[in-house]
Design a protein around this motif. Structure first.
Motif, PDB file in Angstrom:
ATOM      1  N   GLY B 267      -2.175 -45.006  -6.054  1.00 42.88           N
ATOM      2  CA  GLY B 267      -0.923 -45.465  -6.620  1.00 42.88           C
ATOM      3  C   GLY B 267      -1.026 -46.904  -7.050  1.00 42.88           C
ATOM      4  N   ARG B 268       0.036 -47.412  -7.644  1.00 40.62           N
ATOM      5  CA  ARG B 268       0.023 -48.820  -8.040  1.00 40.62           C
ATOM      6  C   ARG B 268       0.987 -49.580  -7.175  1.00 40.62           C
ATOM      7  NH1 ARG B 268      -0.080 -48.779 -14.360  1.00 40.62           N
ATOM      8  NH2 ARG B 268      -0.740 -46.631 -14.726  1.00 40.62           N
ATOM      9  N   LEU B 269       0.613 -50.759  -6.856  1.00 47.73           N
ATOM     10  CA  LEU B 269       1.511 -51.623  -6.109  1.00 47.73           C
ATOM     11  C   LEU B 269       1.454 -53.010  -6.739  1.00 47.73           C
ATOM     12  CD1 LEU B 269       0.666 -50.621  -2.430  1.00 47.73           C
ATOM     13  CD2 LEU B 269       2.833 -50.211  -3.614  1.00 47.73           C
ATOM     14  N   ARG B 270       2.611 -53.600  -6.827  1.00 45.33           N
ATOM     15  CA  ARG B 270       2.646 -54.985  -7.296  1.00 45.33           C
ATOM     16  C   ARG B 270       2.625 -55.878  -6.066  1.00 45.33           C
ATOM     17  NH1 ARG B 270       3.656 -57.134 -11.943  1.00 45.33           N
ATOM     18  NH2 ARG B 270       4.269 -55.135 -12.812  1.00 45.33           N
ATOM     19  N   LEU B 271       1.835 -56.920  -6.140  1.00 45.90           N
ATOM     20  CA  LEU B 271       1.716 -57.804  -4.986  1.00 45.90           C
ATOM     21  C   LEU B 271       2.310 -59.156  -5.310  1.00 45.90           C
ATOM     22  CD1 LEU B 271       0.560 -58.323  -2.133  1.00 45.90           C
ATOM     23  CD2 LEU B 271      -1.558 -59.018  -3.230  1.00 45.90           C
ATOM     24  N   GLU B 272       3.226 -59.593  -4.462  1.00 43.28           N
ATOM     25  CA  GLU B 272       3.802 -60.914  -4.644  1.00 43.28           C
ATOM     26  C   GLU B 272       3.469 -61.785  -3.454  1.00 43.28           C
ATOM     27  OE1 GLU B 272       7.979 -60.373  -5.542  1.00 43.28           O
ATOM     28  OE2 GLU B 272       7.368 -58.757  -6.925  1.00 43.28           O
ATOM     29  N   GLY B 273       3.216 -63.019  -3.751  1.00 40.48           N
ATOM     30  CA  GLY B 273       2.821 -63.946  -2.693  1.00 40.48           C
ATOM     31  C   GLY B 273       1.518 -64.625  -3.076  1.00 40.48           C
ATOM     32  N   ASP B 274       1.190 -65.663  -2.343  1.00 41.70           N
ATOM     33  CA  ASP B 274      -0.074 -66.319  -2.674  1.00 41.70           C
ATOM     34  C   ASP B 274      -0.756 -66.822  -1.408  1.00 41.70           C
ATOM     35  OD1 ASP B 274       2.098 -68.639  -4.325  1.00 41.70           O
ATOM     36  OD2 ASP B 274       1.714 -68.435  -2.170  1.00 41.70           O
ATOM     37  N   GLY B 275      -1.889 -67.440  -1.621  1.00 46.82           N
ATOM     38  CA  GLY B 275      -2.648 -67.955  -0.484  1.00 46.82           C
ATOM     39  C   GLY B 275      -3.592 -66.904   0.087  1.00 46.82           C
ATOM     40  N   VAL B 276      -4.178 -67.271   1.207  1.00 45.43           N
ATOM     41  CA  VAL B 276      -5.183 -66.419   1.839  1.00 45.43           C
ATOM     42  C   VAL B 276      -4.596 -65.073   2.233  1.00 45.43           C
ATOM     43  CG1 VAL B 276      -6.923 -66.313   3.658  1.00 45.43           C
ATOM     44  CG2 VAL B 276      -6.189 -68.524   2.779  1.00 45.43           C
ATOM     45  N   ALA B 277      -3.386 -65.097   2.764  1.00 47.14           N
ATOM     46  CA  ALA B 277      -2.761 -63.858   3.232  1.00 47.14           C
ATOM     47  C   ALA B 277      -2.628 -62.868   2.079  1.00 47.14           C
ATOM     48  CB  ALA B 277      -1.407 -64.159   3.846  1.00 47.14           C
ATOM     49  N   ALA B 311      -0.009 -38.682 -11.952  1.00 46.84           N
ATOM     50  CA  ALA B 311       0.834 -37.901 -11.069  1.00 46.84           C
ATOM     51  C   ALA B 311       1.020 -38.583  -9.718  1.00 46.84           C
ATOM     52  CB  ALA B 311       0.233 -36.519 -10.857  1.00 46.84           C
ATOM     53  N   HIS B 312       0.017 -39.362  -9.326  1.00 43.42           N
ATOM     54  CA  HIS B 312       0.075 -40.004  -8.021  1.00 43.42           C
ATOM     55  C   HIS B 312       0.718 -41.367  -8.054  1.00 43.42           C
ATOM     56  CE1 HIS B 312      -3.350 -37.426  -6.241  1.00 43.42           C
ATOM     57  NE2 HIS B 312      -2.180 -36.821  -6.227  1.00 43.42           N
ATOM     58  N   SER B 313       1.015 -41.821  -9.257  1.00 46.28           N
ATOM     59  CA  SER B 313       1.434 -43.207  -9.334  1.00 46.28           C
ATOM     60  C   SER B 313       2.776 -43.418  -8.658  1.00 46.28           C
ATOM     61  CB  SER B 313       1.522 -43.648 -10.793  1.00 46.28           C
ATOM     62  OG  SER B 313       2.592 -42.976 -11.407  1.00 46.28           O
ATOM     63  N   VAL B 314       2.802 -44.423  -7.840  1.00 43.99           N
ATOM     64  CA  VAL B 314       4.044 -44.814  -7.210  1.00 43.99           C
ATOM     65  C   VAL B 314       4.229 -46.275  -7.521  1.00 43.99           C
ATOM     66  CG1 VAL B 314       5.219 -45.235  -5.047  1.00 43.99           C
ATOM     67  CG2 VAL B 314       3.881 -43.154  -5.354  1.00 43.99           C
ATOM     68  N   ASN B 315       5.220 -46.624  -8.162  1.00 40.40           N
ATOM     69  CA  ASN B 315       5.419 -48.020  -8.450  1.00 40.40           C
ATOM     70  C   ASN B 315       6.232 -48.656  -7.356  1.00 40.40           C
ATOM     71  OD1 ASN B 315       4.013 -48.344 -10.924  1.00 40.40           O
ATOM     72  ND2 ASN B 315       5.557 -46.983 -11.813  1.00 40.40           N
ATOM     73  N   GLY B 316       5.545 -49.468  -6.603  1.00 35.58           N
ATOM     74  CA  GLY B 316       6.211 -50.164  -5.532  1.00 35.58           C
ATOM     75  C   GLY B 316       5.755 -51.593  -5.526  1.00 35.58           C
ATOM     76  N   ALA B 317       6.168 -52.333  -4.545  1.00 34.62           N
ATOM     77  CA  ALA B 317       5.766 -53.721  -4.476  1.00 34.62           C
ATOM     78  C   ALA B 317       5.556 -54.121  -3.028  1.00 34.62           C
ATOM     79  CB  ALA B 317       6.823 -54.607  -5.118  1.00 34.62           C
ATOM     80  N   VAL B 318       4.582 -55.008  -2.814  1.00 34.91           N
ATOM     81  CA  VAL B 318       4.374 -55.600  -1.501  1.00 34.91           C
ATOM     82  C   VAL B 318       4.577 -57.096  -1.651  1.00 34.91           C
ATOM     83  CG1 VAL B 318       2.719 -56.073   0.337  1.00 34.91           C
ATOM     84  CG2 VAL B 318       2.777 -53.819  -0.755  1.00 34.91           C
ATOM     85  N   THR B 319       5.381 -57.639  -0.790  1.00 37.19           N
ATOM     86  CA  THR B 319       5.601 -59.080  -0.827  1.00 37.19           C
ATOM     87  C   THR B 319       5.083 -59.690   0.471  1.00 37.19           C
ATOM     88  OG1 THR B 319       7.621 -58.590  -2.030  1.00 37.19           O
ATOM     89  CG2 THR B 319       7.302 -60.867  -1.290  1.00 37.19           C
ATOM     90  N   VAL B 320       4.279 -60.707   0.308  1.00 39.93           N
ATOM     91  CA  VAL B 320       3.791 -61.421   1.488  1.00 39.93           C
ATOM     92  C   VAL B 320       4.600 -62.693   1.637  1.00 39.93           C
ATOM     93  CG1 VAL B 320       1.793 -62.426   2.634  1.00 39.93           C
ATOM     94  CG2 VAL B 320       1.476 -60.572   0.984  1.00 39.93           C
ATOM     95  N   CYS B 321       5.283 -62.816   2.753  1.00 36.63           N
ATOM     96  CA  CYS B 321       5.975 -64.078   2.957  1.00 36.63           C
ATOM     97  C   CYS B 321       5.678 -64.609   4.352  1.00 36.63           C
ATOM     98  CB  CYS B 321       7.479 -63.913   2.744  1.00 36.63           C
ATOM     99  SG  CYS B 321       8.174 -62.498   3.560  1.00 36.63           S
ATOM    100  N   MET B 322       5.746 -65.885   4.475  1.00 36.97           N
ATOM    101  CA  MET B 322       5.387 -66.510   5.733  1.00 36.97           C
ATOM    102  C   MET B 322       6.617 -66.680   6.603  1.00 36.97           C
ATOM    103  SD  MET B 322       2.206 -66.831   5.324  1.00 36.97           S
ATOM    104  CE  MET B 322       1.579 -67.934   6.588  1.00 36.97           C
ATOM    105  N   GLN B 323       6.486 -66.354   7.862  1.00 34.24           N
ATOM    106  CA  GLN B 323       7.590 -66.527   8.775  1.00 34.24           C
ATOM    107  C   GLN B 323       7.040 -67.157  10.053  1.00 34.24           C
ATOM    108  OE1 GLN B 323       9.998 -63.065  10.164  1.00 34.24           O
ATOM    109  NE2 GLN B 323      11.199 -63.580   8.354  1.00 34.24           N
TER     110      GLN B 323
END
Lengths: 345, 371
Positions: B267-277, B311-323
């Motif tokens: 599937g596809r995922l959009r990734l948001e965030g930066d840095g090493v993580a 057929a397998h594509s799922v458009n989602g997103a992962v966001t990395v944030c620091m807490q």
């Protein structure tokens, strides 16, 4: 350390002159050796005629077999290699058996006295020559196969097979031979340093000294071979020539000893291990003289034990070397965690 | 000599001669050169003939045809001793020299220079000390080689090769049996030796990453015997890596300079965030088969996203944030949001069919509802 080993060999040499069925005091021996007279004329005869050639033979043979064993262990990179294991002695046995037994067959069948006379004339030299040829042929055979197979274990099995083959051939020869010849051959296989006369020593000593000198000349290539043949070649070594040199000197050493003293086992394997353990080194500049002295010492020691001092009896020399040598090999192997390290000592 | 070549070949053909049959040619028409002070890494798939090439250059086996020059002299015109003073090798084989110290092992490298007894002169001893110093192994001089670790033994073997004072050093997989830190150390060492002492060093390796980072040049030897010669970066850009290593199921990722197995993206995922993580989040998502698009990349998917099955594509997103100084991973699929404390939890969820599972379950529910 080397001086210590040399002194040890000298001590064993003097002891072997002193003890036997008759005990002779050390100062008398020194007097006899320096050309003086002993207080009993018989002592001079015993020392000069029997004990001195025997002691010299033992020293030469012990040094020769040990150097040969060390060379084989390094060349094949195998801790269990030795003149005996790789079938060189078996080859020599076959050579001698062919000379002793086949001559007997020829004599028995044809009644040709000229042939017999011819052999006894050339006696010393032809026996040594047949042993050298026999051992040399087996070594060349082992080497030619060794170049094709890489595994040392294969080589050991091969040497074993050569042993079986030659003993089978010897059996065939024995089957068709006459009793006196067979007896002569069998007693040869027991091994002895006592059968060598001054006249025979004139052939044996130069040949062995030549082989020992050749072996010592190869100390640098032997060190390079510790890294394996590829590295040795990359260090500028002409591996093929060096290999032939090692085989050559090893075959002369093992072959000549086997011819004059019979197939003497164990010294060739045990002494290099003993020296590596004692000196904590695998440097052949040290090991070659060390095994020479140690081999001479142990051969003299085995001969003294075989003579059963104070009695009229003697044991077969091979029984003694094996009885002394086998525990040494076992000790070396058990002392180390595995065989690879046993080689390291 | 610094700009000249120390080793060069012309129309070299390597392989094995066979009795009563045509020779087995492994590579032919090889023309290349090695310059002093240069570290060259030889890469290629197993069986391409890397070792054969090394062996041929070291004159351990004859070339089928063509010429090799060492120091502007034909290789086969050199006597064994002359060759040993110009070229030294380090092999993959484990050496077992028995009870010998590190110093003793290095001193074997003086072989081409010593007399028949192998006695070391003052100068030899200085060079041995220098060689041990050069590989930072002075402390190994008195240690027995049988007591050394693989990495220590390898350093001593390199020192041994150095003690030959060669113009060229050939090393066959010098990092093969070493752990990662030791590999980095040995590679770094070789690069410094080349630049400081002016030795030309050729080494074969399977360690792509280290080769890309350290080599002045790469030689890629393909299975059909073609040699690509160039700076690592050139060979990445001109597609040589794909040519040489093209194999079923494996692709070369030009952006990362690494290989990975080709698999259908789940599937596809959009990734948001930066840095090493964010970097490692991308790695973990790709590992389990997602095509990842990073913020600010105009939605470009990584190169293997082309295998993405629609057929397998799922458009989602992962966001990395620091807490509170540690990363939190937010997964957003069709508006359903979920957060994970570790990448393990995130990938486990996704692998269980989490994302797709949600979608499928929803589809099922819709179906029921219609009934």
């Amino acid at each position: 350390m080397l001086a210590g080993l040399a002194l040890l060999a000298l001590a064993a040499f003097m002891l072997s002159l002193a003890v036997g069925s008759v005990r002779i005091p050390l100062d008398e021996i020194v007097a006899v050796l320096l050309g003086g007279d002993a207080s009993k004329p018989a002592w001079a005869t015993i020392v000069l005629k029997f004990r001195l050639p025997k002691a010299l033979t033992a020293m030469l043979a012990g040094a020769a077999l040990s150097v040969s064993g060390l060379q084989m262990q390094t060349l094949f990179r195998n801790p269990l290699a030795g003149p005996f294991v790789l079938g060189i002695s078996s080859g020599a046995s076959l050579g001698v058996a062919l000379t002793v037994l086949l001559a007997g067959v020829a004599v028995g069948l044809g009644g040709s006295t000229t042939l017999l006379a011819g052999i006894s004339l050339a006696g010393d030299t032809s026996l040594a020559l047949s042993a050298i040829i026999g051992s040399g042929l087996v070594l060349l055979l082992v080497m030619s196969v060794a170049r094709r197979v890489q595994s040392g274990m294969t080589l050991l099995i091969l040497g074993l097979m050569f042993g079986y083959t030659t003993s089978a051939l010897v059996s065939v020869l024995i089957y068709f031979s006459v009793v006196e010849r067979i007896q002569a051959y069998i007693s040869w296989t027991f091994g002895t340093f006592g059968g060598v006369t001054w006249r025979q020593l004139q052939v044996m000593a130069p040949a062995i000294l030549l082989g020992l000198a050749g072996g010592h000349l190869l100390m640098k290539p032997l060190n390079a071979l510790l890294l394996g043949e590829t590295y040795a070649q990359s260090l500028g070594l002409n591996v093929r020539r060096v290999r032939l040199g090692i085989i050559g000197s090893s075959a002369i050493l093992a072959g000549v000893v086997t011819a004059f003293c019979g197939p003497i086992g164990f010294l060739g394997i045990a002494v290099p291990h003993l020296c590596r353990s004692l000196l904590h080194t695998s440097d052949h500049r040290l090991l070659l003289p060390a095994v020479s002295f140690m081999g001479a010492t142990l051969a003299l020691g085995a001969d003294i034990v075989a003579g059963l001092p104070g009695s009229q009896l003697t044991l077969p020399l091979n029984a003694v070397t094996a009885l002394l040598g086998a525990p040494v090999v076992i000790w070396v192997i058990l002392r180390q965690r595995n065989l690879r390290q046993a080689f390291a000592g | 000599m610094r700009n000249g070549t120390v080793l060069r070949t012309r129309d070299l053909s390597i392989g094995y001669r066979r009795p009563r049959r045509a020779p087995a040619v492994i590579a032919s028409d090889l023309s290349f050169s090695l310059r002093p002070g240069e570290l060259v890494c030889l890469l290629g798939p197993n069986g391409a003939g890397k070792s054969t090439l090394m062996r041929t250059l070291a004159r351990l086996q004859p070339p089928l045809s063509g010429q090799i020059w060492l120091d502007d002299r034909p290789l086969d015109s050199l006597r064994p001793g002359q060759l040993a003073r110009r070229l030294s090798i380090v092999l993959t084989d484990r050496v077992d020299v028995g009870a010998m110290s590190g110093y003793g092992l290095v001193s074997l490298g003086r072989h081409p220079y010593t007399g028949w007894t192998g006695t070391l002169e003052e100068q030899d001893q200085q060079i041995i000390q220098w060689a041990l110093q050069a590989v930072r192994a002075k402390d190994l001089a008195d240690r027995l080689t049988i007591e050394m670790s693989d990495g220590e033994r390898q350093k001593v073997l390199i020192a041994r090769a150095l003690a030959q004072q060669p113009r060229v050093m050939l090393l066959d997989e010098p990092t093969a049996f070493l752990d990662l830190p030791r590999r980095v150390e040995v590679m770094d060492l070789l690069r410094q030796l080349a630049s400081e002492n002016g030795q030309a060093i050729l080494l074969s390796t399977h360690d792509l990453d280290l080769a890309l980072r350290n080599a002045d040049r790469l030689w890629l030897l393909s299975a059909d015997g073609e040699l690509f010669d160039g700076a690592p970066e050139d060979l990445i850009l001109n597609g040589a890596f794909e040519r040489v290593f093209s194999a079923e199921g494996v692709t070369f990722d030009r952006e990362r300079g690494s290989f990975h197995t080709r698999q259908e993206a789940s599937g596809r995922l959009r990734l948001e965030g930066d840095g090493v993580a964010a970097f490692w989040t991308q790695r973990s998502l790709e590992r389990i088969g997602y095509a990842v698009a990073r913020e600010g990349e105009n939605g470009d998917f990584a190169s293997y996203a082309s295998n993405l099955h629609p057929a397998h594509s799922v458009n989602g997103a992962v966001t990395v944030c620091m807490q509170d100084g540690s990363p939190i991973y937010m997964l957003d699929i069709e508006g359903r949001k979920q957060s994970f404390a570790t990448l393990n939890a995130l990938t486990t969820y996704l692998r269980r069919g989490g994302a797709r599972g949600e979608a499928d379950a929803k589809a099922d529910k819709d179906l029921y509802a219609r009934r």
